[in-house]
Structure formats: C-alpha cells, structure tokens
Design an enzyme around this catalytic site. Structure first.
Site, PDB file in Angstrom:
ATOM      1  CB  SER A 180      -0.933   0.009   1.213  1.00  0.00           C
ATOM      2  OG  SER A 180      -0.174  -0.014   2.411  1.00  0.00           O
ATOM      3  CG  HIS A 236      -3.131  -1.002  -2.671  1.00  0.00           C
ATOM      4  ND1 HIS A 236      -3.324   0.344  -2.416  1.00  0.00           N
ATOM      5  CD2 HIS A 236      -3.353  -1.636  -1.483  1.00  0.00           C
ATOM      6  CE1 HIS A 236      -3.654   0.508  -1.153  1.00  0.00           C
ATOM      7  NE2 HIS A 236      -3.685  -0.675  -0.565  1.00  0.00           N
ATOM      8  CD  GLU A 290      -3.445   3.053  -5.324  1.00  0.00           C
ATOM      9  OE1 GLU A 290      -3.603   4.274  -5.428  1.00  0.00           O
ATOM     10  OE2 GLU A 290      -3.118   2.508  -4.238  1.00  0.00           O
ATOM     11  CG  ASN A 323      -2.468   3.921   2.045  1.00  0.00           C
ATOM     12  OD1 ASN A 323      -3.601   4.038   2.486  1.00  0.00           O
ATOM     13  ND2 ASN A 323      -1.834   2.766   2.068  1.00  0.00           N
TER      14      ASN A 323
END
Length: 284
Positions: free
Chosen positions: A121, A142, A154, A192
């Site tokens: 992440s 991800h 992702e 993130n």
C-alpha cells in the site's frame, strides 16, 4: 513478456489481505495456492475465508456454495508450490526486506513469463523489484480491505514494469469484478497518499478537543458522504497499519505526513482497533 492466460493464481501471505485475495480469486473460478511461512497462519487464513464465505452465502452474494469455492484453494508453507502458477500476488508483511526476500524466492521458482504482483500500500514497486533479473514483470496490485467487499484495485506501475504486465494486471482485476485505477510509483500511490493525512488529521482533531470522536466521524460521514469517518476507518484498517503507512510517507515526503501523537500512543498501548477489540472505539 507475461502470460496472457491466467488459470492458477498464487498468493503469498494468508493474513487479512492474502486470504481475501485468495477467496475472491477462487470465487471467480480460479485455482489458488495460498502460501504462508507457518501452517498455523495458513489455517487461520482458511478460518477467515470460511467465515467470510458463510456471511456472503447468508446474503445470497455468491453463486457457488462455500465448499466448492473453498476446494479451489490449496494451502501450503512451501514457496516451491507456487511454481506452476500463472500469476502470483504477494501480500506479506509491509516491510521492504521481507518483500525483497519473497520476490527473490518467487523469481527462483516461477517461470520468466509469470506476472509477479505486490499488494503493498505504500512501498516502492521499483525498489521491491530492483534486485531481480526480470523487474519488468513486477507490478503493484493494491486490493482494498476487506477484499471480498471493496470494489477497487489500485494498479501501480514500477519504473521497469512493461505495458503488457500493466494490461494483464488490469485485466485480472476486472475478471475479479473489481474496478481499477492506475498510479505511478510515487510514495503512497493515490489511495494512501491522500487517505493517511486525512486519518491523521481526524485523530489530531479528536486529541485537540475539536469534537468528540463520534462527532468527528459523523461530521465527515454526513458532510462529505464517505461511508466511515476517519477514526472508525482507522480502527477497521488497524492502527498499527495506519501508523506504519504514515511513518513510511513521513520518511519519504516530510512533515505533512507526520503521524499523529495519539495514533502512536494507541499503538504503543496495544489498542490496534477491531482486531484487538479496542482502538478509538470498543468492539465485542
């Protein structure tokens, strides 16, 4: 080049993310090999899968019965058992040394045309692949947590990742009925990079007495139409996971990503959120 036909998927790591990826792949008809370093971790992963499939069956949310899906997943502690997979997703600890070791092992046992993906992440795809002979087949996939429920994946493109590898990653996610977005290999990617400062600012607002934790979460849910406020979401992710991600981003991007003091204090106290039954809220 990478294979254009995927029938057997390997997953390294049987924790929350790894077991979720294995479950989703098996639900969509793939044969899966789920590997972890200890048999107890593999068994725990299967317990998580069984519980999740049971909940989905009760809501008529899966087409096959849980036993049929479960039988598509093979558990192992041997990295060599991944040698006949067409694609492998790594979901091990979020530590660079661990991931580099896993990918070195995967390069040793997997054919050159097997796509190697990481569920990281925050960590650099380019760095994870840097010591490999074939870094061009390494990509970020991800998945969001919980994997069986969350729609998004992702796709993160490393410095040497090929277009063919990127296309295959998108195609696989779509076969799993996920919706993808693509990010360059920059710290935190899209999710993130934006999410962690949002969570940390919510924690700071609570710590500084701006409002109660309930009102901070309610304000964000009702005021911005997100399904969870920052404190509830942090508990669901795991406060230790949030802290680790924030520390990684802080190291890479500077003080705007500095972890909130109260987040560090909670982790030091062992209150990690739902997985320990106590974080910012208490859970039974």
């Amino acid at each position: 080049m990478v294979r254009d036909r995927i029938e057997r998927i390997g997953v390294v790591g049987a924790g929350t993310m790894g077991s979720g990826i294995a479950q989703v792949a098996a639900t969509h008809g793939y044969d899966v090999v789920m590997r972890d370093i200890e048999r107890e971790f593999v068994d725990s992963g299967f317990e998580t899968i069984d519980a999740s499939l049971g909940r989905l069956e009760s809501r008529d949310a899966i087409a096959d019965d849980p036993e049929t899906i479960r039988d598509r997943i093979e558990g192992t502690t041997l990295i060599d058992d991944l040698s006949d997979c067409d694609l492998v997703v790594e979901a091990a600890l979020e530590e660079m040394d661990v991931k580099k070791e896993v990918f070195a092992d995967l390069e040793r046992v997997c054919d050159e045309d097997v796509l190697l993906a990481t569920n990281t992440s925050t960590l650099s795809i380019t760095s994870i692949a840097s010591d490999l002979e074939h870094p061009e087949r390494v990509i970020g996939l991800h998945f969001m947590n919980p994997v069986p429920i969350m729609e998004g994946v992702e796709v993160v493109v490393g410095e040497k990742t090929t277009d063919a590898a990127t296309e295959l990653a998108h195609d696989l996610a779509e076969e799993l009925e996920k919706t993808t977005w693509e990010a360059d290999d920059k710290p935190g990617f899209v999710t993130n990079r934006i999410l962690m400062p949002w969570i940390n600012e919510g924690i700071r607002a609570f710590d500084e007495g701006v409002a109660t934790k309930e009102d901070i979460d309610a304000g964000m849910e009702l005021g911005t139409n997100v399904p969870m406020g920052p404190l509830t979401l942090a508990d669901h992710i795991g406060l230790d996971v949030c802290l680790h991600a924030s520390e990684t981003l802080h190291e890479e991007l500077g003080d705007r990503y500095k972890p909130a003091y109260l987040l560090k204090r909670k982790v030091e106290a062992g209150d990690l959120g739902k997985k320990t039954d106590k974080g910012f809220y208490e859970y039974e």
